[in-house]
Design a protein around this motif. Structure first.
Motif, PDB file in Angstrom:
ATOM      1  N   UNK A 119       0.834  -1.196   0.000  1.00  0.00           N
ATOM      2  CA  UNK A 119       0.000   0.000   0.000  1.00  0.00           C
ATOM      3  C   UNK A 119       0.871   1.249   0.000  1.00  0.00           C
ATOM      4  N   UNK A 120       0.537   2.165  -0.855  1.00  0.00           N
ATOM      5  CA  UNK A 120       1.131   3.501  -0.848  1.00  0.00           C
ATOM      6  C   UNK A 120      -0.013   4.500  -0.774  1.00  0.00           C
ATOM      7  N   UNK A 121       0.057   5.428   0.153  1.00  0.00           N
ATOM      8  CA  UNK A 121      -1.000   6.420   0.306  1.00  0.00           C
ATOM      9  C   UNK A 121      -0.384   7.754   0.701  1.00  0.00           C
ATOM     10  N   UNK A 122      -0.925   8.809   0.181  1.00  0.00           N
ATOM     11  CA  UNK A 122      -0.492  10.145   0.586  1.00  0.00           C
ATOM     12  C   UNK A 122      -1.601  11.134   0.314  1.00  0.00           C
ATOM     13  N   UNK A 123      -1.614  12.189   1.082  1.00  0.00           N
ATOM     14  CA  UNK A 123      -2.525  13.284   0.785  1.00  0.00           C
ATOM     15  C   UNK A 123      -1.923  14.576   1.322  1.00  0.00           C
ATOM     16  N   UNK A 124      -2.406  15.671   0.772  1.00  0.00           N
ATOM     17  CA  UNK A 124      -1.992  16.994   1.223  1.00  0.00           C
ATOM     18  C   UNK A 124      -3.224  17.883   1.291  1.00  0.00           C
ATOM     19  N   UNK A 125      -3.345  18.621   2.377  1.00  0.00           N
ATOM     20  CA  UNK A 125      -4.379  19.626   2.540  1.00  0.00           C
ATOM     21  C   UNK A 125      -3.699  20.990   2.532  1.00  0.00           C
ATOM     22  N   UNK A 126      -4.153  21.886   1.679  1.00  0.00           N
ATOM     23  CA  UNK A 126      -3.471  23.158   1.456  1.00  0.00           C
ATOM     24  C   UNK A 126      -4.492  24.284   1.548  1.00  0.00           C
ATOM     25  N   UNK A 127      -4.162  25.298   2.286  1.00  0.00           N
ATOM     26  CA  UNK A 127      -5.023  26.474   2.395  1.00  0.00           C
ATOM     27  C   UNK A 127      -4.194  27.698   2.037  1.00  0.00           C
ATOM     28  N   UNK A 128      -4.688  28.478   1.091  1.00  0.00           N
ATOM     29  CA  UNK A 128      -3.936  29.658   0.663  1.00  0.00           C
ATOM     30  C   UNK A 128      -4.763  30.912   0.875  1.00  0.00           C
ATOM     31  N   UNK A 129      -4.055  31.991   1.072  1.00  0.00           N
ATOM     32  CA  UNK A 129      -4.667  33.307   1.240  1.00  0.00           C
ATOM     33  C   UNK A 129      -4.056  34.214   0.194  1.00  0.00           C
ATOM     34  N   UNK A 130      -4.816  34.491  -0.876  1.00  0.00           N
ATOM     35  CA  UNK A 130      -4.300  35.309  -1.969  1.00  0.00           C
ATOM     36  C   UNK A 130      -5.278  36.433  -2.255  1.00  0.00           C
ATOM     37  N   UNK A 131      -4.747  37.610  -2.481  1.00  0.00           N
ATOM     38  CA  UNK A 131      -5.592  38.758  -2.824  1.00  0.00           C
ATOM     39  C   UNK A 131      -5.041  39.435  -4.058  1.00  0.00           C
ATOM     40  N   UNK A 132      -5.932  40.080  -4.814  1.00  0.00           N
ATOM     41  CA  UNK A 132      -5.554  40.768  -6.043  1.00  0.00           C
ATOM     42  C   UNK A 132      -6.115  42.184  -5.993  1.00  0.00           C
ATOM     43  N   UNK A 133      -5.503  43.124  -6.727  1.00  0.00           N
ATOM     44  CA  UNK A 133      -6.052  44.484  -6.771  1.00  0.00           C
ATOM     45  C   UNK A 133      -7.464  44.490  -7.336  1.00  0.00           C
ATOM     46  N   UNK A 134      -8.312  45.280  -6.752  1.00  0.00           N
ATOM     47  CA  UNK A 134      -9.681  45.406  -7.230  1.00  0.00           C
ATOM     48  C   UNK A 134      -9.750  46.421  -8.367  1.00  0.00           C
ATOM     49  N   UNK A 135     -10.685  46.250  -9.273  1.00  0.00           N
ATOM     50  CA  UNK A 135     -10.837  47.179 -10.389  1.00  0.00           C
ATOM     51  C   UNK A 135     -11.749  48.318  -9.986  1.00  0.00           C
ATOM     52  N   UNK A 136     -11.695  49.374 -10.780  1.00  0.00           N
ATOM     53  CA  UNK A 136     -12.415  50.586 -10.432  1.00  0.00           C
ATOM     54  C   UNK A 136     -13.850  50.620 -10.953  1.00  0.00           C
TER      55      UNK A 136
ATOM     56  N   UNK B 116     -17.730  50.461 -11.524  1.00  0.00           N
ATOM     57  CA  UNK B 116     -18.792  50.599 -10.534  1.00  0.00           C
ATOM     58  C   UNK B 116     -19.502  49.285 -10.267  1.00  0.00           C
ATOM     59  N   UNK B 117     -19.653  48.464 -11.316  1.00  0.00           N
ATOM     60  CA  UNK B 117     -20.386  47.214 -11.149  1.00  0.00           C
ATOM     61  C   UNK B 117     -19.665  46.261 -10.207  1.00  0.00           C
ATOM     62  N   UNK B 118     -18.329  46.353 -10.158  1.00  0.00           N
ATOM     63  CA  UNK B 118     -17.570  45.495  -9.239  1.00  0.00           C
ATOM     64  C   UNK B 118     -17.505  46.110  -7.847  1.00  0.00           C
ATOM     65  N   UNK B 119     -17.180  47.399  -7.758  1.00  0.00           N
ATOM     66  CA  UNK B 119     -17.047  48.042  -6.443  1.00  0.00           C
ATOM     67  C   UNK B 119     -18.367  48.033  -5.661  1.00  0.00           C
ATOM     68  N   UNK B 120     -19.475  47.938  -6.395  1.00  0.00           N
ATOM     69  CA  UNK B 120     -20.763  47.895  -5.728  1.00  0.00           C
ATOM     70  C   UNK B 120     -20.881  46.664  -4.823  1.00  0.00           C
ATOM     71  N   UNK B 121     -20.294  45.567  -5.277  1.00  0.00           N
ATOM     72  CA  UNK B 121     -20.416  44.313  -4.542  1.00  0.00           C
ATOM     73  C   UNK B 121     -19.107  43.877  -3.885  1.00  0.00           C
ATOM     74  N   UNK B 122     -17.989  44.432  -4.343  1.00  0.00           N
ATOM     75  CA  UNK B 122     -16.673  44.114  -3.789  1.00  0.00           C
ATOM     76  C   UNK B 122     -15.953  45.424  -3.470  1.00  0.00           C
ATOM     77  N   UNK B 123     -16.320  46.088  -2.371  1.00  0.00           N
ATOM     78  CA  UNK B 123     -15.666  47.356  -2.029  1.00  0.00           C
ATOM     79  C   UNK B 123     -14.230  47.131  -1.587  1.00  0.00           C
ATOM     80  N   UNK B 124     -13.425  48.192  -1.664  1.00  0.00           N
ATOM     81  CA  UNK B 124     -12.031  48.101  -1.230  1.00  0.00           C
ATOM     82  C   UNK B 124     -11.076  48.008  -2.403  1.00  0.00           C
TER      83      UNK B 124
END
Length: 890
Positions: free
Chosen positions: A750-767, A769-777
């Motif tokens: 038997x060979x078994x392996x697993x990986x659990x990965x959690x990432x925190x990534x953010x990107x610049x928001x666009x200007x 209006x349709x996006x800033x209305x729902x994704x401020x900042x």
């Protein structure tokens, strides 16, 4: 649900191995690890072969290297467990793959896609043949030309700085492996893909041939020669029903088109803009070989000269049928959550293209290891390598007028849109499709040249207790040139060219349609253009694309390092620093005057440290810290933009010479337990990465009106993100035999392996209006790093009884992001995927073996979905394949 099933299955392996801790008697301290290159392994004086030998060799390789590393090894028939390296590496803990038409192609390590990795062959850098990135296309390299593949996940100062995800090292064979015993091994197999009848071209059988030879000669057997070669061919169709651009429209109760599905007024009913179907016919051929001449007169001197050549040719025919809304202002009638009627403003299209990808890797390497005194070693290495890509393409497309005669009903209740025409006779009349362009020809060439020189000094090279010291210098120069020639002929007013002039007589109804797909005879398209040149004109935009896409990039890296080591019988400490200076120069080759040249020069200081502690001969702790870099992709650095128009979508893409390299701080901690008598291994580890100046491509999408026709405008440019981090847990278990459970379980492994990965990534928001209305900042979080699954894992169950050997392998890849859009609800993700493979071998004699296998046993396929409500985008169905062959070793 999939993740918990994976954890449950892997936990069974942990319990089984844990039981052995209590059952096994304490073992005496080992004199040292076995040579990792052994291709058969002794367990309790019993020589094991086949899948058990591969497992045992992977254990020894992991134990022997100073870094945190995992390996996949060849067996005694000189084979890895899969046809290409990407498939083989998908069995390694924390490794997932990215597919192309059903075949694994790129490797992601710990959720970091191929752009974050550094690939080498026997320590030498490998050039990339990918058109735009630094990723090594691992389906180029046949799996049978290497002895072992190491995936290094922690970095000491002697390793290159260009690795955030990991380093992949292809270890070739040596004539001094296995105590210098020579051998000749080979195998041949024939294969068949289920997807073999959809299109007009006839599918032929697939095949795989490979051989490896090793010998020593000279008065004292001081010379060695080893060579290997392989040929592989696959022939199959891939079906891909799609929703164009991942785009859906949303309306309010009055039928008004909304700018976002998040609008509180939305009726929540998604309307697909179009449902193109792509049918791919791929004939892929892969050949390659290595040759190595060695000289080892004594233990103090070793020299080698090695060359390699790998080639992959992918001949592809792509047939496309598309039905598209040209007017989206009004909502459909008869609308339900999964269906509706589109009664006007519809256009149908048919297109075919043929292209070929010809990727080649070649290189020559020279190395000398000299031990001038006891415990000292000097190594000198030099190498030249070239990677190249030739990609010619020819295509032809036809499209109807926008008309109510193509009114249709759509139904998404089955997961993807199915279109049913109100008046199918109009769609089925090829005379209703005039030419959009009779000929679109591109020829793309990419060439990357690498030159590398390194010298290293090691004091206490024999790994004895006490202090040791290493230092070295490396210089690497990379030159890449990219050239595109683009020609397109479009019809002039009054042209009479129609789909009916070039239609092939072939019937196939694809998923998503209730009428047959169109197929075009491209030879007739070429002939019509030659016979009626007056009906066509050269598109002016082709010349601009031909020049704006051409660029040259030169990158020079000068590196030096110093590394100190302290060892006792249980403890190993090493710490050092690596300094790399990177100079870049990018030039747009299409600019004649005022040549666009951008230069960069930066220095990276990369501290690295590692601790290894053996609590006893079986239990080992490893801890590591390192800093590494990820230089931008070549296409991202080009100082130019490119515009393309295809099927109502105008795409504008460009480079960004101001991009900064990624910089990552990497933290690793693992605990490894090696079962007594080398009967298995358990490992658990945690890791964390902080990444500054992460790079991503941000896309903007809008609708523009050109000559009265609404068209989609897609802009894409690479940018540095705010930040990114990821944290993960890895578990691995390798049990070549379950004999400690007694009874019939001794036949299983038997060979078994697993990986659990959690990432925190953010990107610049666009200007917008349709996006800033729902994704401020100014920034927003995304699902994860590009192509980073949150869970990956493998379980392989082997069975051995006398001359029979088999393996059932399961692979899981969690969902991962494939595109970050400026409109967050249109981010794109691969959904989770599970695959099963089955292999069986029977030893006819001690030298001859019959093999059989089924790839993709459950007919799994990769599916992409929309970030909003998991709306369907596309999938590629490659189907199962069946293989039968024979292997030998002399």
């Amino acid at each position: 649900m999939h993740r918990y099933r994976l954890i449950q299955t892997s936990s069974l392996a942990a319990l089984a191995a844990g039981a052995s801790l209590g059952l096994a008697a304490p073992a005496a301290a080992q004199s040292g690890p076995s040579t990792p290159s052994q291709e058969s392994t002794a367990l309790d004086d019993v020589v094991v072969t086949g899948f058990r030998a591969q497992a045992a060799a992977a254990i020894e390789a992991k134990r022997d290297v100073p870094q945190i590393s995992d390996s996949v090894a060849a067996d005694e028939i000189a084979r890895l467990p899969d046809f290409n390296l990407a498939e083989a590496l998908s069995r390694v803990p924390g490794v997932s793959t990215v597919q192309d038409n059903g075949e694994d192609r790129f490797v992601a390590i710990r959720g970091m896609n191929g752009e974050y990795n550094y690939s080498t062959i026997d320590g030498f850098a490998l050039p990339s043949t990918d058109e735009a990135t630094r990723k090594l296309l691992l389906d180029i390299v046949p799996s049978t030309v290497v002895r072992r593949v190491d995936v290094v996940k922690s970095f000491t100062a002697d390793l290159d700085g260009q690795a955030i995800g990991g380093r992949i090292d292809l270890v070739t064979r040596s004539a001094f492996d296995r105590n210098g015993d020579g051998f000749f091994a080979g195998n041949a197999s024939i294969g068949y893909w289920e997807n073999d009848h959809q299109g007009p071209d006839r599918v032929k059988p697939s095949a795989n041939l490979s051989a490896a030879y090793s010998t020593r000669f000279g008065p004292q057997d001081q010379f060695g020669f080893v060579t290997s070669g392989t040929y592989w061919r696959s022939d199959r169709y891939t079906v891909s029903p799609t929703v164009s651009g991942n785009r859906y429209d949303f309306y309010d109760a009055s039928g008004k088109l909304l700018d976002s599905p998040l609008d509180p007024a939305s009726n929540g009913m998604a309307v697909p803009q179009s449902n193109p179907i792509f049918l791919y016919h791929n004939v892929r051929e892969r050949l390659g070989g290595t040759a190595r001449l060695e000289y080892k007169p004594n233990d103090d001197l070793y020299a080698f000269l090695q060359g390699y050549y790998f080639q992959r040719t992918d001949t592809e025919r792509r047939d496309e049928t598309r039905v598209q809304r040209t007017s989206r202002t009004a909502a459909p009638t008869e609308q339900t959550p999964t269906s509706g009627l589109i009664s006007s403003g519809v256009r149908a299209e048919a297109g075919t293209l043929e292209q070929e990808y010809d990727d080649q890797l070649r290189g020559v390497q020279l190395g000398v290891d000299w031990r001038p005194a006891d415990g000292q070693k000097v190594s000198v290495r030099g190498g030249l390598a070239r990677g190249s890509l030739d990609n010619p393409l020819f295509g032809s497309r036809f499209q109807s007028a926008s008309t109510a005669s193509l009114a249709y009903r759509y139904d998404m209740s089955g997961g993807f849109p199915v279109f049913t025409f109100v008046n199918p006779a109009y769609y089925l009349n090829p005379a209703n499709y005039p030419s959009a362009y009779v000929s679109r020809e591109t020829f793309i060439t990419t060439q990357e040249d690498l030159a590398e020189f390194a010298v290293d000094y090691d004091s206490n090279a024999d790994n004895r207790d006490g202090f040791g010291f290493q230092a070295g210098f490396k210089a690497r120069q990379l030159k890449r040139e990219h050239d595109e020639d683009y020609v397109e002929y479009r019809p002039v007013s009054g042209a009479r060219f129609r789909l009916s002039d070039v239609l092939l007589d072939h019937a196939y109804t694809p998923p998503g349609y209730t009428v047959p797909q169109w197929f075009i005879d491209l030879d007739k398209s070429r002939a019509y253009l030659a016979e009626h040149p007056e009906q066509f004109s050269l598109w002016s935009g082709g010349a601009a694309n031909s020049t704006n896409s051409d660029y040259r990039i030169e990158e020079t890296v000068l590196a030096g390092y110093a590394l100190a080591t302290y060892r006792t019988d249980r403890l190993t400490l090493n710490g050092g620093i690596r300094v790399e200076q990177t100079r870049t120069e990018s030039e747009n080759l299409g600019v004649v005057e005022d040549v666009a040249v951008n230069k960069g020069d930066y220095v990276d200081v990369l501290p690295r440290a590692q601790l290894t502690y053996d609590f006893d001969p079986q239990l080992r702790l490893r801890a590591a810290y390192s800093r590494s870099v990820g230089r931008p992709n070549f296409d991202d650095l080009r100082p130019s933009t490119q515009t393309r128009e295809d099927a109502g979508v105008i795409s504008i893409s460009g480079g960004n010479p101001e991009l900064k390299p990624r910089v990552a701080d990497n933290y690793d901690l693992t605990l490894e337990y090696y079962l007594p008598e080398r009967r298995g291994m358990l490992a658990v580890g945690v890791f964390h990465k902080n990444i500054q100046d992460e790079i991503f491509s941000q896309s903007t999408l809008e609708t523009v009106n050109i000559d009265g026709v609404d068209m989609t405008l897609l802009r894409s440019i690479p940018m540095n993100a705010r930040s990114a981090s990821l944290t993960g847990l890895e578990f691995g278990a390798i049990l070549p035999s379950l004999d400690f459970l007694g009874g019939p379980m001794r036949h299983f492994g038997l060979t078994a392996n697993f990986a659990l990965i959690d990432s925190d990534a953010s990107v610049p928001n666009v200007e917008t209006a349709s996006v800033r209305k729902y994704y401020p900042g100014d920034s927003r979080a995304v699902y994860g790093l590009f192509e980073q699954p949150r869970a990956v894992g493998n379980v392989s169950l082997t069975f051995n009884l006398g001359r029979f050997d088999s393996r059932l392998a399961y692979n899981y890849r969690g969902r991962r992001v494939t595109e970050v859009n400026t409109t967050p609800w249109f981010d794109r993700l691969f959904d989770a995927q599970e695959t099963w493979d089955l292999q069986a071998r029977y030893d006819v004699t001690d030298a001859v073996q019959i093999t059989a296998q089924v790839k993709n046993l459950t007919d799994s396929y990769a599916k992409e979905v929309n970030a909003y409500e998991d709306l369907y985008y596309t999938r590629r169905e490659a189907g199962r394949s069946f293989w039968l062959g024979v292997s030998f070793r002399l």
